[in-house]
Every structure is written in C-alpha cells, then in structure tokens.
Design an enzyme around this catalytic site. Structure first.
Site, PDB file in Angstrom:
ATOM      1  N   THR A  77       0.911  -1.137   0.000  1.00 18.08           N
ATOM      2  CA  THR A  77       0.000   0.000   0.000  1.00 18.08           C
ATOM      3  C   THR A  77       0.938   1.170   0.000  1.00 18.08           C
ATOM      4  OG1 THR A  77      -1.700  -1.170   1.210  1.00 18.08           O
ATOM      5  CG2 THR A  77      -1.714   1.189   1.475  1.00 18.08           C
TER       6      THR A  77
ATOM      7  N   THR B 231      -4.047   2.055  -2.215  1.00 21.47           N
ATOM      8  CA  THR B 231      -3.596   0.665  -2.238  1.00 21.47           C
ATOM      9  C   THR B 231      -4.196  -0.157  -3.357  1.00 21.47           C
ATOM     10  OG1 THR B 231      -3.313  -1.289  -0.830  1.00 21.47           O
ATOM     11  CG2 THR B 231      -5.433  -0.210  -0.702  1.00 21.47           C
TER      12      THR B 231
ATOM     13  N   ASN C 196      -4.030  -3.364  -2.327  1.00 18.41           N
ATOM     14  CA  ASN C 196      -4.027  -4.377  -1.270  1.00 18.41           C
ATOM     15  C   ASN C 196      -2.692  -5.113  -1.278  1.00 18.41           C
ATOM     16  OD1 ASN C 196      -4.862  -5.656   0.981  1.00 18.41           O
ATOM     17  ND2 ASN C 196      -6.037  -7.234  -0.067  1.00 18.41           N
TER      18      ASN C 196
ATOM     19  N   ASP D 296     -10.128  -8.097   1.589  1.00 19.49           N
ATOM     20  CA  ASP D 296     -10.327  -7.340   2.825  1.00 19.49           C
ATOM     21  C   ASP D 296     -11.726  -7.554   3.414  1.00 19.49           C
ATOM     22  OD1 ASP D 296      -7.857  -6.288   3.362  1.00 19.49           O
ATOM     23  OD2 ASP D 296      -8.243  -4.327   2.470  1.00 19.49           O
TER      24      ASP D 296
ATOM     25  N   SER E  53     -11.312  -1.445   5.802  1.00 18.36           N
ATOM     26  CA  SER E  53      -9.892  -1.142   5.614  1.00 18.36           C
ATOM     27  C   SER E  53      -9.229  -0.836   6.946  1.00 18.36           C
ATOM     28  CB  SER E  53      -9.765   0.079   4.704  1.00 18.36           C
ATOM     29  OG  SER E  53      -8.427   0.482   4.600  1.00 18.36           O
ATOM     30  N   SER E  54      -7.899  -0.870   6.953  1.00 14.27           N
ATOM     31  CA  SER E  54      -7.125  -0.414   8.120  1.00 14.27           C
ATOM     32  C   SER E  54      -6.387   0.883   7.819  1.00 14.27           C
ATOM     33  CB  SER E  54      -6.076  -1.464   8.496  1.00 14.27           C
ATOM     34  OG  SER E  54      -6.674  -2.683   8.815  1.00 14.27           O
TER      35      SER E  54
ATOM     36  N   GLY F 283       0.900  -1.109   5.300  1.00 16.13           N
ATOM     37  CA  GLY F 283       1.206  -2.173   6.260  1.00 16.13           C
ATOM     38  C   GLY F 283       0.028  -3.026   6.680  1.00 16.13           C
ATOM     39  N   GLY F 284      -1.078  -2.997   5.910  1.00 13.15           N
ATOM     40  CA  GLY F 284      -2.227  -3.847   6.250  1.00 13.15           C
ATOM     41  C   GLY F 284      -2.720  -3.535   7.655  1.00 13.15           C
TER      42      GLY F 284
HETATM   43  O1  DON Z   1      -7.189  -1.447   3.265  1.00 12.92           O
HETATM   44  C1  DON Z   1      -6.449  -2.155   3.912  1.00 12.92           C
HETATM   45  O2  DON Z   1      -6.435  -2.179   5.118  1.00 12.92           O
HETATM   46  C2  DON Z   1      -5.455  -3.024   3.180  1.00 12.92           C
HETATM   47  N1  DON Z   1      -5.941  -3.339   1.892  1.00 12.92           N
HETATM   48  C3  DON Z   1      -4.140  -2.321   3.135  1.00 12.92           C
HETATM   49  C4  DON Z   1      -3.072  -3.156   2.528  1.00 12.92           C
HETATM   50  C5  DON Z   1      -1.717  -2.701   2.855  1.00 12.92           C
HETATM   51  O3  DON Z   1      -1.498  -1.789   3.604  1.00 12.92           O
HETATM   52  C6  DON Z   1      -0.604  -3.458   2.277  1.00 12.92           C
HETATM   53  N2  DON Z   1       0.629  -2.807   2.585  1.00 12.92           N
HETATM   54  N3  DON Z   1       1.630  -2.897   2.936  1.00 12.92           N
END
Ligand code: DON
Length: 593
Positions: free
Chosen positions: A401, A419, A421, A443, A472-473, A493-494
């Site tokens: 992301t 992102t 994802n 997600d 989402s995060s 960072g998910g």
């Molecule tokens: O929206 C979200 O929370 C995830 N799709 C974000 C993914 C993400 O941050 C991947 N990155 N390093």
C-alpha cells in the site's frame, strides 16, 4: 529521440537534392521540436527520471511532499512550485506513483484522503473499491463451505471496482490547477520511462511467476531476462490510458475504451466487474473522525476504514495513564500499548464494516465510559489472553500500500493512503490498458472467523454484499496543535497501519521524539488474533525478553510500516518551517522547498 534521427536523414536527403522546400520544412520542424522540448523541460524543471537520489529528510518553508518514490515526491513539489496547492500536489503525486511505483501506486485500486484546508475545514474522501454488483456473500467458499483464499487474493475474481480515479476527481474540487496539468508528469513518466531502483528490480523479478500466471496478455512488467537496477521501465499502454483520462476526465476511465478493456479482461479471466459497476462508481465524501488528545486535535478516516476509530480507541485508552513517565520502549509502556491494541482490534473484528450497509456502533465504541471499561481487566505486567479463535496466517511478503503526506504554504495539509491491497494487487494487468487491478475483495470477511491475508478476521459487519466497500485499516491522519496544522501522518502495512500510526504519534507527543526518530524507531504490533506481539528485527531484545516473561508470545515480522510524516512549525500566523520525513524502510523520499 526518434525525431532527430528522422530529421537528419531528411536533411541529408534535401541537401543532396538541393531541395529548398525540404530544407525549410526541416527548419520549421526543428524549431517546433525545440519549443515543445523546452516546454516539457520547464514543466518538469527539476525532474530527471533517469538520474535521481533518495532523500529521507527535507526542510522548507513553502511546501513539502513525502511519498514512497523520489520521482513521485518530486512531481508533487514541482506542482506546488507551479502554483498548485496541497490537493493539486496530492493528485499529481498519486498519479506519478501509479507509474513509478506499480506495486501499490495505482489507478486500479482505491484509497482515502483526509485533509484540513486553510479555511479550517476537515475533509475525508472515500474512494475505496466496491464489491461488483454480481458479488455475493459466499463467492469465495466451495460447495462444502471451505474458503477459497486463492480466489479472493489473486487473479481476476479478487478485484473490487476501482475507486482511485473517482477519488482524484473528487479531491480536485479543492485544487487550483487544471487536471490535465496534474496528470501530465505521470503521462511523461509512463511514455518516456524512468529508471528503476534496486528494490523495484528485486520486486518485479520476485513476482515474475505470478505475473505470468495471472495475466491473459503478457504485461510489460515481465521481461525475458531479469530486471536490474538502472533499467528503464516504459509503459506505453498505461500512458495511453492516462491520456484518455486527461482528455475525457473521469469518463476516460469509467466509460469508453478503458472501461471496455477492463470488462474484456474480466471476461478473459472470469472476473466480475461490469460496465455498469464502473459507470456507477462514485467516491464518497465522509465526515472525518475528529477527537482530542491532550489538547491536540486528531483527524482521521471514518468507516469503511477502521483506521480513524482504532486510533481514537487506542489513544483514548492510554490518555490518562501517564505513559511518558514509563519511558519510550520501556516494557511497561510497550505492554500497555499492546493491550490497548489487542482490545481495539477485537472490536474491529466484531463490529466494523461499511456503514452504508451495516450499523457500526461508533458512538459507543469511541465513548469514554466504554473505553474505560474496556481496560478494566488490564493487569500491568501480565498478558491478557485473546479468546480462542483460529489465528490467521500473516503473509508480510505480499503486502503493498502506499502513503503520501503533503503540506503547502497556505496551510492546507493532505494525507492520502492508497492501495492495490497486496503487492501488485491481484497481479492481473488490464490487457491493452497497462495497469494492475487490486485484490481488495480479500479485505472482506470471506467467512466469519476466517483470516484474510493480514491475519484479520471479521464477521457479519464485513461480509460481502454487492456494492459494499470492504473494511480497511488505512489510517491517513492529521494532528492540529493550538488549532494549527502540525502533523501529517500515514503508512502502508495492512493491519499494522493503525498501530504504526498510533506509535508514531505517541513517540512524538508523549516521548518528545523528532519526527524522524518517531518514524524510524522499531515498531511492534498486536491485532488481537493471532494472539502474538509482532516485532521488527531491531526491536530491543531485552524488552522482548521482559514481554515474554509477562506471558506474551513474540514473533518477528521483518518490517512494520513505511511511514511518511510532515511536521509544521508556526510563528504566530506564519509557517516557520515544514519538515518532511520519509521512512528509512524503503525507497521513500522527502522533498521540500
Ligand atoms: O485497506 C487495507 O487495510 C489493506 N488493503 C491495506 C493493505 C496494505 O497496507 C498493504 N501494505 N503494505
């Protein structure tokens, strides 16, 4: 480059034949090329896509951009210098990232923008992907009800309806320059190419097998031999797609040739996005999350991102516990933050989802009494075990992301996280259109209790429904101090995003750290399930030992976050300095002037 070649031949021919007409024609053409070359140069005065270096800190007084790629940050600053404001720069930087940072920069994904305008207005723009109209709750389950995570994570069926282009046009309402100027640098970078970094070469090589597997038309990202640092990546089809957006606006993506290419790609690979899904996609203007933390105003993203609410919960759960007295990275402070993270993420799994579809009890979850009661079972020095739900497999390799932070001389501040994802999203490039599609459908909670690629579980609130946005995060965040713009923060960072932003703010506000230390210091993460404290490689060993003795399971998680921060200092009503920080963890680049 091909013109001088053609021109010289023509000139020689004309000389030989002594043909006046051809010599005049050559002269005229030559001047035209010279003039257009100069225009291109002046629009991109400082940008040389074939030679650039990475800078982690930059300080100016007029404007700043921090993003995942040097060329994208430079594009943003050039737009500010041309008279654009922070919104213009954020748009141009995102478009440049879609070219130079294909892992996560995108037009085939989605994102969130949180801003505070010079007039004092807080804004949140939601351009999160939506489930296609023909999506259904159990679309990733086999006949026996087992999850088919390969389908939610890779290839055509993994993609939600992209939101980015709609989001860029929605944020353009606050910008100053015409859109065609903001997209021009991205078109030039795609058309003429740019030199890739060592980590980009590694990442493209590492994904080659997936690119071959999940594409119906071989994309430019697949090379017979390996990519090397210094190779030039040219993306002609992407340039043509961006030109259609330049010529036709939002319709240049959601209707006409681009939309048809997306739908044709879906048909070739068994995906679900339809012409109608694309045509009807709209970005949404949301009411941002705003809360006070010890006199600072924190502004964040509301549902369908859990980011703003998680930040509010975590910050409020530590607010009255004098964490600064415990000391930075003291076992006491880390344990308190871990327990706060655990409780907030348990709420995420149970209650959070797209509020256009489900009722999220935001008032209760952010209420003082509730958050106080949440900490009733907290025991200093002892781990509180998470309940027994099957922990998920966290796959840090495939994440991507990207975040950008922007500030301008007028006092506008803009924080954008965007992102696909996973890294390169679904790994599927739209044939003939040159851009990656997201794998954001993962997600959603594909089944209650089944972990997604970040190990996060969800329930009914985040179940799949047609037209719904997946939870989402992402946590683009702003902080005002004495009512004036102070910090712009965010990271990829998910599920580690909210905890990284949380730690960055606590490091600055409570532990008095410089923005650079706050970003670069080792991070930790707890997300309720799996019941583990994840730590970066360089997280102090003695603190890890102490936490183990309190009953925590610790696991190493390579890297956590790639945080970009801008910090503004004021002298009365005037900006004294704008400091941009880019995370040490990637090719991230800070630019300011
Ligand atoms: O929206 C979200 O929370 C995830 N799709 C974000 C993914 C993400 O941050 C991947 N990155 N390093």
């Amino acid at each position: 480059m091909s013109y001088p070649f053609f021109s010289n031949h023509l000139y020689l021919y004309a000389m030989k034949k002594n043909m006046l007409f051809f010599r005049l024609f050559h002269g005229l053409l030559g001047s035209l090329i010279l003039v257009s070359g100069l225009i291109f140069q002046s629009a991109h005065a400082q940008i040389d896509p074939y030679h650039y270096t990475i800078s982690k800190r930059a300080v100016g007084t007029t404007g700043a951009v921090s993003s995942a790629h040097p060329l994208a940050s430079q594009v943003g600053v050039e737009i500010l210098k041309k008279g654009g404001n922070a919104f213009d720069a954020a748009i141009a930087t995102q478009l440049a990232l879609a070219v130079v940072y294909p892992n996560a920069g995108n037009i085939g994904g989605g994102g969130f923008l949180v801003a505070h305008t010079r007039q004092g207005k807080a804004i949140a723009i939601d351009y999160r992907e939506k489930a296609p109209g023909s999506a259904s709750r159990d679309m990733y389950l086999d006949a026996a009800g087992n999850p088919l995570l390969n389908l939610s994570q890779f290839g055509h069926l993994a993609s939600g309806v992209p939101g980015t282009v709609a989001g860029l046009f929605a944020s353009h309402a606050y910008a100053k320059l015409p859109f065609h100027e903001l997209i021009a640098p991205a078109i030039a970078l795609a058309e003429k190419g740019f030199v890739i970094t060592a980590s980009e070469a590694r990442s493209l090589n590492g994904n080659k097998a997936s690119f071959v597997k999940y594409n119906t038309v071989q994309p430019v990202f697949v090379k017979t031999d390996s990519w090397k640092e210094g190779d030039t990546l040219v993306q002609k089809e992407l340039a043509a797609t961006l030109k259609r957006i330049q010529d036709n606006g939002k319709k240049g993506f959601y209707e006409g040739e681009t939309a048809e290419l997306i739908v044709a790609e879906m048909k070739r690979g068994g995906g679900k996005i339809s012409l109608n899904d694309l045509k009807s996609y709209e970005a949404a203007i949301r009411q941002p999350v705003v809360f006070d933390y010890k006199g600072h105003t924190v502004i964040g993203m509301p549902m369908p991102s859990s980011g703003g609410l998680l930040m509010q919960q975590m910050m409020k759960m530590i607010e009255n516990r004098n964490i600064s007295a415990m000391g930075f990275h003291s076992p006491e402070a880390v344990q308190l933050m871990v327990e706060v993270e655990r409780r907030a993420y348990a709420d995420r799994a149970e209650f959070m989802g797209d509020q256009d579809f489900v009722k999220v009890p935001v008032k209760t979850l952010s209420g003082d009494a509730y958050l106080k009661s949440r900490m009733n079972d907290f025991i200093p020095g002892k781990a509180t075990p998470s309940s027994q739900i099957k922990p998920g497999n966290v796959n840090p390799e495939s994440e991507e992301t990207t975040h950008l932070s922007v500030a301008d001389a007028e006092g506008n501040i803009v924080s954008v996280t965007t992102t696909l994802n996973g890294g390169y999203g679904s790994k599927t490039v739209v044939g003939g259109a040159g851009f990656f599609l997201n794998n954001e459908m993962d997600d959603f909670s594909v089944k209650p209790g089944v972990a997604n690629m970040y190990g996060a579980i969800g329930k009914e609130a985040n179940a799949i429904a047609p037209g719904k946005r997946m939870l989402s995060s992402m946590t683009p965040t702003l902080v005002l101090k004495n009512k004036k713009p102070w910090l712009v923060v965010g990271t990829p960072g998910g599920t580690t995003i909210p905890t990284s932003v949380f730690q960055t703010l606590v490091n600055i506000i409570e532990f008095n750290q410089s923005a650079q230390d706050a970003v670069n210091n080792p991070k930790f993460h707890h997300q309720w399930l799996p019941d583990q404290v994840m730590v970066e490689n360089d997280f102090p060993k003695e603190v890890q030992k102490k936490l183990s003795s309190m009953g925590y399971e610790l696991v190493n998680r390579g890297q956590i976050g790639r945080t970009e921060v801008i910090r503004l200092e004021w002298q009365g009503r005037k900006i004294k300095s704008i400091e941009a920080i880019a995370d040490k963890r990637g090719d991230d680049h800070a630019a300011a002037y």
